[in-house]
Design a protein around this motif. Structure first.
Motif, mmCIF file in Angstrom:
data_model
loop_
_atom_site.group_PDB
_atom_site.id
_atom_site.type_symbol
_atom_site.label_atom_id
_atom_site.label_comp_id
_atom_site.label_asym_id
_atom_site.label_seq_id
_atom_site.Cartn_x
_atom_site.Cartn_y
_atom_site.Cartn_z
ATOM 1 N N LYS A 329 0.830 -1.198 0.000
ATOM 2 C CA LYS A 329 0.000 0.000 0.000
ATOM 3 C C LYS A 329 0.869 1.253 0.000
ATOM 4 O O LYS A 329 1.842 1.350 0.739
ATOM 5 C CB LYS A 329 -0.919 0.006 1.233
ATOM 6 N N SER A 330 0.507 2.207 -0.862
ATOM 7 C CA SER A 330 1.253 3.468 -0.898
ATOM 8 C C SER A 330 1.068 4.256 0.391
ATOM 9 O O SER A 330 1.986 4.921 0.870
ATOM 10 C CB SER A 330 0.805 4.305 -2.098
ATOM 11 N N GLU A 331 -0.122 4.171 0.974
ATOM 12 C CA GLU A 331 -0.402 4.815 2.257
ATOM 13 C C GLU A 331 -1.166 3.826 3.129
ATOM 14 O O GLU A 331 -2.128 3.207 2.680
ATOM 15 C CB GLU A 331 -1.237 6.081 2.078
ATOM 16 N N PRO A 332 -0.762 3.662 4.378
ATOM 17 C CA PRO A 332 -1.480 2.717 5.243
ATOM 18 C C PRO A 332 -2.869 3.223 5.605
ATOM 19 O O PRO A 332 -3.110 4.437 5.664
ATOM 20 C CB PRO A 332 -0.580 2.634 6.489
ATOM 21 N N MET A 333 -3.765 2.298 5.830
ATOM 22 C CA MET A 333 -5.115 2.645 6.278
ATOM 23 C C MET A 333 -5.095 2.908 7.778
ATOM 24 O O MET A 333 -4.222 2.419 8.501
ATOM 25 C CB MET A 333 -6.079 1.510 5.934
ATOM 26 N N ASN A 361 6.036 0.272 5.315
ATOM 27 C CA ASN A 361 4.914 -0.275 4.541
ATOM 28 C C ASN A 361 3.891 -1.058 5.360
ATOM 29 O O ASN A 361 3.462 -2.151 4.949
ATOM 30 C CB ASN A 361 5.430 -1.165 3.409
ATOM 31 N N PRO A 362 3.451 -0.563 6.527
ATOM 32 C CA PRO A 362 2.372 -1.274 7.235
ATOM 33 C C PRO A 362 1.061 -1.112 6.461
ATOM 34 O O PRO A 362 0.873 -0.140 5.715
ATOM 35 C CB PRO A 362 2.320 -0.568 8.587
ATOM 36 N N ASP A 363 0.149 -2.062 6.643
ATOM 37 C CA ASP A 363 -1.165 -1.963 6.005
ATOM 38 C C ASP A 363 -2.100 -1.052 6.784
ATOM 39 O O ASP A 363 -2.930 -0.351 6.203
ATOM 40 C CB ASP A 363 -1.791 -3.353 5.869
ATOM 41 N N ARG A 364 -1.965 -1.080 8.121
ATOM 42 C CA ARG A 364 -2.835 -0.270 8.981
ATOM 43 C C ARG A 364 -2.012 0.325 10.117
ATOM 44 O O ARG A 364 -1.096 -0.335 10.629
ATOM 45 C CB ARG A 364 -3.982 -1.122 9.546
ATOM 46 N N VAL A 365 -2.371 1.552 10.487
ATOM 47 C CA VAL A 365 -1.578 2.262 11.492
ATOM 48 C C VAL A 365 -2.494 3.010 12.451
ATOM 49 O O VAL A 365 -3.509 3.594 12.040
ATOM 50 C CB VAL A 365 -0.608 3.270 10.819
ATOM 51 N N SER A 392 0.351 -2.486 11.817
ATOM 52 C CA SER A 392 -0.199 -3.816 11.545
ATOM 53 C C SER A 392 -0.114 -4.161 10.064
ATOM 54 O O SER A 392 -0.312 -3.310 9.185
ATOM 55 C CB SER A 392 -1.660 -3.867 12.003
ATOM 56 N N TYR A 393 0.210 -5.445 9.813
ATOM 57 C CA TYR A 393 0.220 -5.993 8.451
ATOM 58 C C TYR A 393 -0.906 -7.021 8.356
ATOM 59 O O TYR A 393 -1.008 -7.924 9.197
ATOM 60 C CB TYR A 393 1.556 -6.665 8.143
ATOM 61 N N SER A 477 -3.322 -14.454 9.688
ATOM 62 C CA SER A 477 -2.131 -14.138 8.904
ATOM 63 C C SER A 477 -1.563 -12.769 9.256
ATOM 64 O O SER A 477 -0.590 -12.333 8.656
ATOM 65 C CB SER A 477 -2.457 -14.174 7.410
ATOM 66 N N ASP A 478 -2.174 -12.080 10.237
ATOM 67 C CA ASP A 478 -1.773 -10.714 10.561
ATOM 68 C C ASP A 478 -0.525 -10.684 11.446
ATOM 69 O O ASP A 478 -0.168 -11.681 12.076
ATOM 70 C CB ASP A 478 -2.916 -9.992 11.283
ATOM 71 N N ALA A 479 0.108 -9.537 11.506
ATOM 72 C CA ALA A 479 1.261 -9.334 12.373
ATOM 73 C C ALA A 479 1.315 -7.852 12.746
ATOM 74 O O ALA A 479 1.177 -6.988 11.869
ATOM 75 C CB ALA A 479 2.557 -9.748 11.675
ATOM 76 N N SER A 480 1.506 -7.569 14.040
ATOM 77 C CA SER A 480 1.454 -6.187 14.508
ATOM 78 C C SER A 480 2.571 -5.901 15.499
ATOM 79 O O SER A 480 2.966 -6.762 16.283
ATOM 80 C CB SER A 480 0.100 -5.888 15.189
ATOM 81 N N LEU A 481 3.061 -4.673 15.434
ATOM 82 C CA LEU A 481 3.945 -4.131 16.465
ATOM 83 C C LEU A 481 3.109 -3.198 17.322
ATOM 84 O O LEU A 481 2.514 -2.243 16.811
ATOM 85 C CB LEU A 481 5.112 -3.368 15.829
ATOM 86 N N ILE A 482 3.058 -3.465 18.632
ATOM 87 C CA ILE A 482 2.295 -2.650 19.578
ATOM 88 C C ILE A 482 3.288 -1.954 20.498
ATOM 89 O O ILE A 482 4.129 -2.613 21.119
ATOM 90 C CB ILE A 482 1.309 -3.513 20.391
ATOM 91 N N VAL A 483 3.199 -0.623 20.565
ATOM 92 C CA VAL A 483 4.176 0.166 21.315
ATOM 93 C C VAL A 483 3.455 1.157 22.221
ATOM 94 O O VAL A 483 2.490 1.808 21.801
ATOM 95 C CB VAL A 483 5.111 0.957 20.368
ATOM 96 N N PHE A 484 3.944 1.285 23.452
ATOM 97 C CA PHE A 484 3.498 2.313 24.389
ATOM 98 C C PHE A 484 4.713 3.093 24.875
ATOM 99 O O PHE A 484 5.814 2.534 24.976
ATOM 100 C CB PHE A 484 2.772 1.691 25.581
#
Length: 524
Positions: A329-333, A361-365, A392-393, A477-484
């Motif tokens: 994706k050019s821009e994440p959702m 290049n994440p899919d969602r942010v 998130s991807y 199939s998803d994968a996410s980095l969660i940060v606080f």
């Protein structure tokens, strides 16, 4: 006339098993081969000799075929290493580790040949096919080690000339003169790959014994590295003598190849000496394949079974592996996360004291800086900023995967880690904690992050990669980095961060799980 037709038909049948098996194998390997070819087309990199090596490899293979006339058969023992190589290739696809897939290309080709030819015949193809291994884009992992070795050698040489200098990492500081960086291009990797290739070709064409080939190969490794050490030293020394005005600094690439070419003279002299050694002269040239060897692969029916099995295995791997296709994706959702609105309110910022993770290049942010409303009445509350982010991807593929070189929780050039600790979120979700100080401003922030990969929690990069294999058996199939993050003047950073994690984590995870469920419903 009849004999000529019979021989022609025999040759056609002899080629048929290889055509079927390698058509199936290339079908599986094609995405990997495309990636390799694209690297070979980058003529300013270490692998620009790839197409030339491929051409030489093909010529050497046909030379072996002409001299030894291999006869196909079925050797089921070699199905075991062939299947192991397929398993490793599939694992590389699941983990999105291209280097592992690149490493398996040559073993898969030789494995398929071994199934059809057996050891007595396939051994003659090891060097011709293995030559391409020196153009596989996996050798960059050696570059850093070669850089450090080059620095150590030049540190020793500069000391012998009483030159005043300091060394820090890969930087050589000439006091009062200037600075040299032993960069990736100065590692000598290109000379090493070319030297190894030339020695292997020379050995295949002119040497018969394994001992002579190993000696020549080891010599080529040393001379290639030696050429790079000399090149770097001469450039640094001339920079010192000319107060950084020498033309070698600008023309260091061409100078390096001239030095390397000079080392080929002793290499080929040693090769010639090995040719004339007693062991080489005592070894008679081997002829073609003898009758017992040629027909030890079994009957025609057995060969057909072997062809079917060997051709089906790559197709089965291709069928089982999940698709890695998909545009980036050019821009994440936007990822919709609803935090406790009564307690947390957003600030007009997307970073914490200038820090934010670098994720490609994440899919969602979801990225938000917040403050705690419950502290707003207290003067100290204005000195605190909170941070929550999810990258998130939907699924991982090339250039869009959670664990990759471009993804960094923090920039090491800007932030210095002061302390590491561990935290646990709700339901025992593990989190890695770190306290960072900005190298220039001195600002301190406290972070906690975790990887949520296909329903599994991990805090280690390698384990997060391997979680993709475990996730192969479930529906996600998803994968996410969660940060606080927390930035506060007068607080216990670890304790405050723990409070923030427990206050936000459940809402964050629920939003990620909800998004995965909605996507699956949309696909169905």
């Amino acid at each position: 006339m009849g004999e000529t037709k019979l021989r022609s038909g025999r040759i056609g049948w002899d080629w048929f098993p290889f055509v079927i098996v390698f058509a199936s194998l290339i079908f599986l390997l094609w995405p990997t081969l495309e990636g390799i070819f694209s690297r070979w087309l980058k003529f300013d990199e270490s692998y620009s000799h790839g197409f030339l090596l491929l051409l030489v490899s093909v010529v050497l293979v046909f030379r072996v075929v002409r001299l030894r006339t291999p006869v196909p058969g079925f050797y089921p023992f070699w199905l075991v290493p062939f299947m192991l190589a397929l398993l490793a290739y599939g694992l590389g696809d699941l983990l999105r580790v291209q280097a592992l897939q690149h490493l398996m290309v040559v073993p898969l080709i030789l494995g398929a040949l071994a199934v059809l030819l057996g050891w007595k015949q396939v051994r003659w193809f090891i060097a011709p096919v293995g030559l391409v291994f020196f153009a596989m884009p996996v050798w960059d992992f050696l570059a850093w080690t070669l850089q450090l070795i080059t620095v150590e050698i030049n540190q020793l040489l500069l000391g012998l000339f009483n030159i005043e200098f300091e060394v820090e990492g890969v930087f050589v500081y000439l006091i009062g003169v200037g600075t040299f960086e032993i960069a990736h291009g100065c590692s000598g990797l290109r000379y090493l790959l070319v030297g190894q290739s030339l020695s292997l070709i020379y050995g295949e064409l002119n040497l018969r014994t394994l001992r002579a080939r190993v000696i020549l190969f080891a010599t080529s490794v040393f001379l290639a590295l030696f050429a790079n050490w000399v090149r770097v030293f001469v450039i640094i020394y001339m920079g010192y003598e000319t107060d950084m005005q020498t033309g070698l600094i600008e023309d260091h690439d061409s100078f390096g190849w001239w030095v390397f070419a000079a080392t080929l003279v002793p290499l080929f002299l040693i090769g010639r000496r090995l040719e004339n050694s007693k062991g080489e002269r005592a070894t008679d040239a081997e002829g073609g394949v003898n009758e017992s060897e040629a027909h030890s692969g079994g009957s025609s029916a057995r060969l057909k079974v072997g062809i079917a099995i060997t051709a089906l295995l790559p197709l089965m791997v291709w069928f089982v592996l999940p698709s890695s296709d998909g545009a980036v994706k050019s821009e994440p959702m936007a990822l919709n996360i609803e935090l406790d609105g009564e307690r947390f309110a957003p600030l007009f910022s997307k970073n914490l004291e200038g820090w934010r993770p670098r994720v490609r290049n994440p899919d969602r942010v979801y990225v938000q800086t917040l403050f705690d409303r419950s502290l707003a009445t207290d003067q100290s509350g204005f000195d605190e900023s909170l941070f929550a982010a999810v990258y998130s991807y939907d699924y991982q593929r090339e250039s869009a995967e959670l664990i990759q070189y471009s993804n960094r929780v923090y920039d090491r050039e800007e932030w210095h880690p002061e302390a590491f600790f561990t935290l646990s979120g709700p339901d025992g979700a593990p989190m890695k904690g770190i306290t960072l100080r900005h190298r220039i401003t001195g600002d301190v922030i406290h972070l906690a992050y975790t990887y949520y990969v296909e329903g599994f929690w991990e805090t280690d990069d390698l384990r997060a990669k391997l979680a993709q294999v475990r996730g192969f058996v479930n529906a996600r199939s998803d994968a996410s980095l969660i940060v606080f993050g927390v930035s506060c003047d007068d607080c216990n950073g670890k304790d405050r961060l723990s409070e923030v994690v427990h206050s936000m984590m459940e809402d964050v995870v629920a939003s990620v799980d909800k998004q995965v469920l909605q996507k699956k419903r949309g696909e169905s």
